[in-house]
Motif scaffolding. Structure first.
Motif, PDB file in Angstrom:
ATOM      1  N   ASP A  23      40.327  49.411  -1.395  1.00 17.30           N
ATOM      2  CA  ASP A  23      40.243  48.998  -2.803  1.00 17.30           C
ATOM      3  C   ASP A  23      39.656  50.074  -3.705  1.00 17.30           C
ATOM      4  N   VAL A  24      39.631  51.328  -3.209  1.00 16.93           N
ATOM      5  CA  VAL A  24      38.996  52.382  -3.995  1.00 16.93           C
ATOM      6  C   VAL A  24      39.754  52.672  -5.288  1.00 16.93           C
ATOM      7  N   PHE A  25      41.036  52.324  -5.345  1.00 20.04           N
ATOM      8  CA  PHE A  25      41.811  52.538  -6.566  1.00 20.04           C
ATOM      9  C   PHE A  25      42.038  51.239  -7.340  1.00 20.04           C
ATOM     10  N   SER A  26      41.275  50.205  -7.011  1.00 20.57           N
ATOM     11  CA  SER A  26      41.404  48.929  -7.703  1.00 20.57           C
ATOM     12  C   SER A  26      41.069  49.084  -9.187  1.00 20.57           C
ATOM     13  N   PRO A  27      41.929  48.597 -10.078  1.00 17.52           N
ATOM     14  CA  PRO A  27      41.627  48.666 -11.519  1.00 17.52           C
ATOM     15  C   PRO A  27      40.313  47.982 -11.871  1.00 17.52           C
ATOM     16  N   PHE A  28      40.014  46.873 -11.165  1.00 21.23           N
ATOM     17  CA  PHE A  28      38.765  46.163 -11.429  1.00 21.23           C
ATOM     18  C   PHE A  28      37.573  47.048 -11.093  1.00 21.23           C
ATOM     19  N   LEU A  29      37.649  47.768  -9.969  1.00 18.41           N
ATOM     20  CA  LEU A  29      36.579  48.704  -9.602  1.00 18.41           C
ATOM     21  C   LEU A  29      36.442  49.799 -10.640  1.00 18.41           C
ATOM     22  N   TRP A  30      37.555  50.397 -11.026  1.00 20.50           N
ATOM     23  CA  TRP A  30      37.489  51.561 -11.914  1.00 20.50           C
ATOM     24  C   TRP A  30      37.058  51.196 -13.327  1.00 20.50           C
ATOM     25  N   GLN A  31      37.401  49.984 -13.792  1.00 19.42           N
ATOM     26  CA  GLN A  31      36.973  49.629 -15.140  1.00 19.42           C
ATOM     27  C   GLN A  31      35.454  49.563 -15.240  1.00 19.42           C
ATOM     28  N   TRP A  32      34.819  49.109 -14.141  1.00 18.23           N
ATOM     29  CA  TRP A  32      33.364  49.069 -14.127  1.00 18.23           C
ATOM     30  C   TRP A  32      32.756  50.414 -13.755  1.00 18.23           C
ATOM     31  N   MET A  33      33.440  51.159 -12.898  1.00 19.08           N
ATOM     32  CA  MET A  33      32.931  52.467 -12.521  1.00 19.08           C
ATOM     33  C   MET A  33      33.013  53.464 -13.669  1.00 19.08           C
ATOM     34  N   LEU A  34      33.970  53.268 -14.574  1.00 22.64           N
ATOM     35  CA  LEU A  34      34.009  54.119 -15.763  1.00 22.64           C
ATOM     36  C   LEU A  34      32.765  53.902 -16.613  1.00 22.64           C
ATOM     37  N   VAL A  35      32.352  52.642 -16.729  1.00 19.24           N
ATOM     38  CA  VAL A  35      31.119  52.336 -17.452  1.00 19.24           C
ATOM     39  C   VAL A  35      29.924  52.939 -16.721  1.00 19.24           C
ATOM     40  N   TYR A  36      29.874  52.696 -15.405  1.00 18.01           N
ATOM     41  CA  TYR A  36      28.792  53.248 -14.590  1.00 18.01           C
ATOM     42  C   TYR A  36      28.800  54.774 -14.636  1.00 18.01           C
ATOM     43  N   GLY A  37      29.993  55.350 -14.494  1.00 22.24           N
ATOM     44  CA  GLY A  37      30.095  56.805 -14.463  1.00 22.24           C
ATOM     45  C   GLY A  37      29.707  57.447 -15.775  1.00 22.24           C
ATOM     46  N   ILE A  38      30.166  56.876 -16.888  1.00 19.52           N
ATOM     47  CA  ILE A  38      29.877  57.461 -18.201  1.00 19.52           C
ATOM     48  C   ILE A  38      28.400  57.330 -18.548  1.00 19.52           C
ATOM     49  N   ILE A  39      27.834  56.135 -18.307  1.00 17.27           N
ATOM     50  CA  ILE A  39      26.441  55.898 -18.705  1.00 17.27           C
ATOM     51  C   ILE A  39      25.453  56.481 -17.698  1.00 17.27           C
TER      52      ILE A  39
END
Length: 337
Positions: free
Chosen positions: A232-248
């Motif tokens: 699930d590393v490319f799951s859109p649900f994961l990435w939408q939250w990881m973008l927030v985590y990654g940016i902040i």
């Protein structure tokens, strides 16, 4: 007062707040993923967060330091330098975060924050016995008291199933052992950095460490858990939250950290960093609703006392010693992932 100094301190404070909230945010995201399972799997599993977080960190580092990867800089590195870089990468970017993230799956954020404070004391002890570093009385006393605080945090916790007997009546849980293992790995990586990697450009150091640590972690996790572990590393649900985590957390924290250390002293960096345990505990309370246990209250108070005493010792250090400390903090201080 110097405007750049004030701005630098502000960036440092913001970076420490961001880093201090990272464990609580990761736990919150994992809980959120548990509510949105994909075929029974949590898409925001800790391994996925660590892997994707490292990718975000790498992108930030490439933007900040990518230009240091020149042919001339690379040619200057010896075989010994590359071996030192590889060792530090394995310890600080693969073993340590893997152990700490695994511990987060099984214990509270407060435990991770407080027990993890043993790492500075271990690094100091290794510096004294291996590097023969001269340290004043207050720094040693502060480290000893912080060590006692960590020990109290562990020993005063109630006995639960799954705990391991460490001799006599001392019982310790597997998550606590993982946190201690991560702290030991970070302490040894810090010493190796001091001995082997002082002259290596910061950009080469951090980028190589992140790339290599991520690759090694991925390979080891695949070997232990199998390829399905990262389904699930490319799951859109994961990435939408990881973008927030990654940016902040990753990118924002990284930028604030390096902006802060450019315009401050080692004393400023150490002083602001000393508030990290308190900020981490507050983050766990406001984000996760975690309240410290009696063991954590007692251990935390003793740890904070040790930090205060260490600060007194740092103030008395020579300017050259503070400069060396700042250089080391630059290389080992990023705590976003």
């Amino acid at each position: 007062m110097n405007k750049n100094l004030m701005t630098g301190r502000g960036y440092l404070a913001l970076a420490i707040i961001i880093f201090a909230t990272s464990n609580a945010i990761v736990s919150k995201l994992a809980d959120l993923g548990g509510q949105h399972l994909i075929n029974g799997r949590n898409p925001i599993a800790f391994c996925n967060v660590l892997f994707v977080g490292n990718v975000c960190a790498l992108l930030a580092l490439l933007l900040i330091y990518g230009r240091q990867w020149t042919v001339n800089n690379i040619k200057k590195l010896s075989v010994s330098d590359w071996f030192g870089l590889l060792t530090v990468a394995i310890l600080s970017s693969a073993i340590a975060p893997a152990l700490i993230f695994s511990a987060l799956e099984q214990t509270t954020v407060n435990n991770v924050v407080l027990i993890g404070r043993i790492e500075p004391a271990l690094a100091l002890a290794l510096s004294i016995f291996i590097l023969k570093e001269k340290v004043n009385f207050w720094v040693i006393l502060g480290a000893i008291i912080s060590f006692v605080g960590v020990a109290l945090t562990i020993m005063l916790q109630p006995t639960e199933s799954g705990m391991i007997e460490m001799g006599g009546s001392l019982m310790i849980g597997i998550p606590e052992l993982m946190i201690l293992g991560g702290a030991i790995a970070l302490a040894f990586s810090s010493i190796i950095s001091k001995v082997k990697l002082q002259k290596i450009p910061l950009g080469i150091f951090t980028i190589f460490r992140t790339i290599t640590g991520t690759i090694i972690f991925f390979i080891v996790a695949m070997h232990i858990f199998g390829s399905q572990h990262f389904m699930d590393v490319f799951s859109p649900f994961l990435w939408q939250w990881m973008l927030v985590y990654g940016i902040i957390i990753v990118v924002g924290g990284q930028i604030c950290w390096f902006q802060g250390i450019k315009n401050t002293t080692a004393s400023d960096v150490s002083l602001v960093s000393s508030f990290s345990p308190l900020a981490g505990i507050l983050a766990a309370y406001f984000i996760l609703g975690e309240t410290p246990t009696t063991a954590q209250y007692i251990g935390g108070i003793v740890i904070i006392l040790g930090i205060i005493l260490s600060q007194l010792g740092l103030i008395k250090k020579s300017p050259q010693a503070q400069s060396n400390l700042l250089e080391q903090e630059i290389k080992t201080g990023f705590k976003g992932v």
